[in-house]
Design a protein around this motif. Structure first.
Motif, PDB file in Angstrom:
ATOM      1  N   THR A   2     -14.646  33.233   0.192  1.00 31.04           N
ATOM      2  CA  THR A   2     -15.649  32.382  -0.449  1.00 31.04           C
ATOM      3  C   THR A   2     -16.834  31.938  -1.526  1.00 31.04           C
ATOM      4  N   ASP A   3     -18.150  32.281  -0.455  1.00 28.25           N
ATOM      5  CA  ASP A   3     -18.831  32.406  -0.866  1.00 28.25           C
ATOM      6  C   ASP A   3     -19.675  32.495  -2.324  1.00 28.25           C
ATOM      7  N   TYR A   4     -20.758  31.996  -3.052  1.00 25.99           N
ATOM      8  CA  TYR A   4     -20.544  32.582  -4.208  1.00 25.99           C
ATOM      9  C   TYR A   4     -22.613  32.821  -3.887  1.00 25.99           C
ATOM     10  N   PRO A  33     -23.570  19.076  -7.184  1.00 28.61           N
ATOM     11  CA  PRO A  33     -22.218  18.594  -7.479  1.00 28.61           C
ATOM     12  C   PRO A  33     -21.433  18.676  -6.585  1.00 28.61           C
ATOM     13  N   GLY A  34     -20.829  17.913  -6.198  1.00 29.19           N
ATOM     14  CA  GLY A  34     -19.516  18.298  -4.863  1.00 29.19           C
ATOM     15  C   GLY A  34     -17.852  18.566  -4.984  1.00 29.19           C
ATOM     16  N   GLU A  35     -17.937  18.989  -5.831  1.00 30.19           N
ATOM     17  CA  GLU A  35     -16.907  19.335  -6.527  1.00 30.19           C
ATOM     18  C   GLU A  35     -16.485  21.023  -6.159  1.00 30.19           C
ATOM     19  N   PHE A  36     -15.614  20.698  -5.027  1.00 27.90           N
ATOM     20  CA  PHE A  36     -15.235  22.147  -4.704  1.00 27.90           C
ATOM     21  C   PHE A  36     -15.226  23.265  -5.482  1.00 27.90           C
ATOM     22  N   TYR A  37     -16.339  23.515  -6.024  1.00 24.82           N
ATOM     23  CA  TYR A  37     -16.819  24.851  -6.800  1.00 24.82           C
ATOM     24  C   TYR A  37     -18.101  25.437  -6.519  1.00 24.82           C
ATOM     25  N   SER A  38     -17.666  26.120  -5.436  1.00 24.63           N
ATOM     26  CA  SER A  38     -19.241  26.439  -5.729  1.00 24.63           C
ATOM     27  C   SER A  38     -20.155  27.745  -6.707  1.00 24.63           C
ATOM     28  N   HIS A  42     -25.746  33.519 -11.308  1.00 32.31           N
ATOM     29  CA  HIS A  42     -24.700  33.234  -9.956  1.00 32.31           C
ATOM     30  C   HIS A  42     -23.649  34.204  -9.696  1.00 32.31           C
ATOM     31  N   MET A  54     -23.416  30.226  -0.777  1.00 32.04           N
ATOM     32  CA  MET A  54     -22.651  28.794  -1.646  1.00 32.04           C
ATOM     33  C   MET A  54     -21.091  28.871  -1.062  1.00 32.04           C
ATOM     34  N   ASN A  55     -21.698  27.825  -0.429  1.00 30.27           N
ATOM     35  CA  ASN A  55     -19.617  27.692   0.220  1.00 30.27           C
ATOM     36  C   ASN A  55     -19.154  25.925   0.361  1.00 30.27           C
ATOM     37  N   TYR A  56     -18.330  25.393  -0.124  1.00 31.93           N
ATOM     38  CA  TYR A  56     -17.925  24.191  -0.103  1.00 31.93           C
ATOM     39  C   TYR A  56     -17.979  23.345   1.399  1.00 31.93           C
ATOM     40  N   GLY A  57     -16.658  24.753   0.854  1.00 28.59           N
ATOM     41  CA  GLY A  57     -15.409  24.384   1.953  1.00 28.59           C
ATOM     42  C   GLY A  57     -16.229  24.380   3.193  1.00 28.59           C
ATOM     43  N   HIS A  93     -25.838  33.574  -4.992  1.00 28.09           N
ATOM     44  CA  HIS A  93     -26.795  32.622  -5.868  1.00 28.09           C
ATOM     45  C   HIS A  93     -27.992  33.560  -5.710  1.00 28.09           C
TER      46      HIS A  93
END
Lengths: 112, 115
Positions: free
Chosen positions: A30-32, B95-100, A49, A91-94, A34
């Motif tokens: 799930t890593d983008y 942004p903090g949405e779950f979209y990398s 990206h 970048m990976n938010y989770g 960039h």
């Protein structure tokens, strides 16, 4: 956190293509990927990206290996204004809650 | 939108003084970051925040403090300035949405010299 590896520096001649490599062997699914660049005395700016497929925009192209463990930023015709430090980051938010890690980047020099 | 705004742009501090670097973004971004960049080096993460009231340490937090009372503001406090804190400081947000696929927006930087 997954990290990236880039060469410290590269040189190019003006109007020639430039291929900037980046290794990210521990990338997660799930890593983008960039790319940012930093011109002298400025903050970094977004370049491009991608996730799995190759990407093109007006600034550059991004080629992503099939196994996603490496990628290449392609500047099709380098200009003197492209001389900058180029950063490849994941970048990976989770996973890491937004803890972004910048490596040392690649300093690109462009000769006229 | 003004984007990410940092103040001051330049500052000279004496050893032991304290100061606050201000960072404001008007994009309603949840995630905000402070980086420092020493001459010829890459960016190092000092602190980050994933939303108002939530902050966490990055790679080099010693000698700094942050707070995040609002979504817009993320000030960085230097207590008892030391020469080792001479650096360029960048604030960033996204942004903090779950979209990398979202991109990071950087401020123009704050040049700090401690003498």
């Amino acid at each position: 956190d997954a990290k990236t590896t880039q060469p410290n520096s590269m040189e190019s001649n003006e109007e020639e293509p430039v291929h900037l490599p980046c290794n990210h062997s521990t990338i997660s699914g799930t890593d983008y990927i960039h790319w940012y660049r930093q011109l002298p005395s400025q903050g970094p700016e977004y370049v491009i990206h991608g996730l799995t497929s190759n990407v093109n925009n007006r600034m550059a192209s991004l080629a992503i290996a099939e196994d996603r463990k490496s990628s290449t930023l392609i500047l099709h015709r380098a200009t003197l204004r492209d001389a900058a430090v180029y950063y490849c980051i994941l970048m990976n938010y989770g996973g890491s809650q937004g803890n972004l890690i910048f490596g040392k980047g690649t300093k690109l020099s462009v000769k006229p | 939108n003004a984007g990410v705004t940092q103040t001051p742009k330049f500052r000279i501090l004496k050893i032991g003084q304290s100061m606050t670097l201000q960072c404001t973004q008007d994009m309603n971004h949840n995630y905000m970051y402070w980086y420092r960049q020493d001459p010829g080096m890459g960016l190092k993460l000092i602190y980050y925040s994933v939303g108002a009231g939530i902050t966490d340490k990055g790679e080099v937090p010693n000698g700094y403090n942050v707070s995040r009372s609002t979504t817009e503001d993320f000030p960085l406090r230097l207590e008892l300035a030391a020469p080792s804190q001479t650096s360029v400081y960048f604030c960033a947000s996204l942004p903090g949405e779950f979209y990398s696929g979202n991109t990071i927006y950087f401020g123009e930087g704050s040049w700090l010299t401690v003498v």
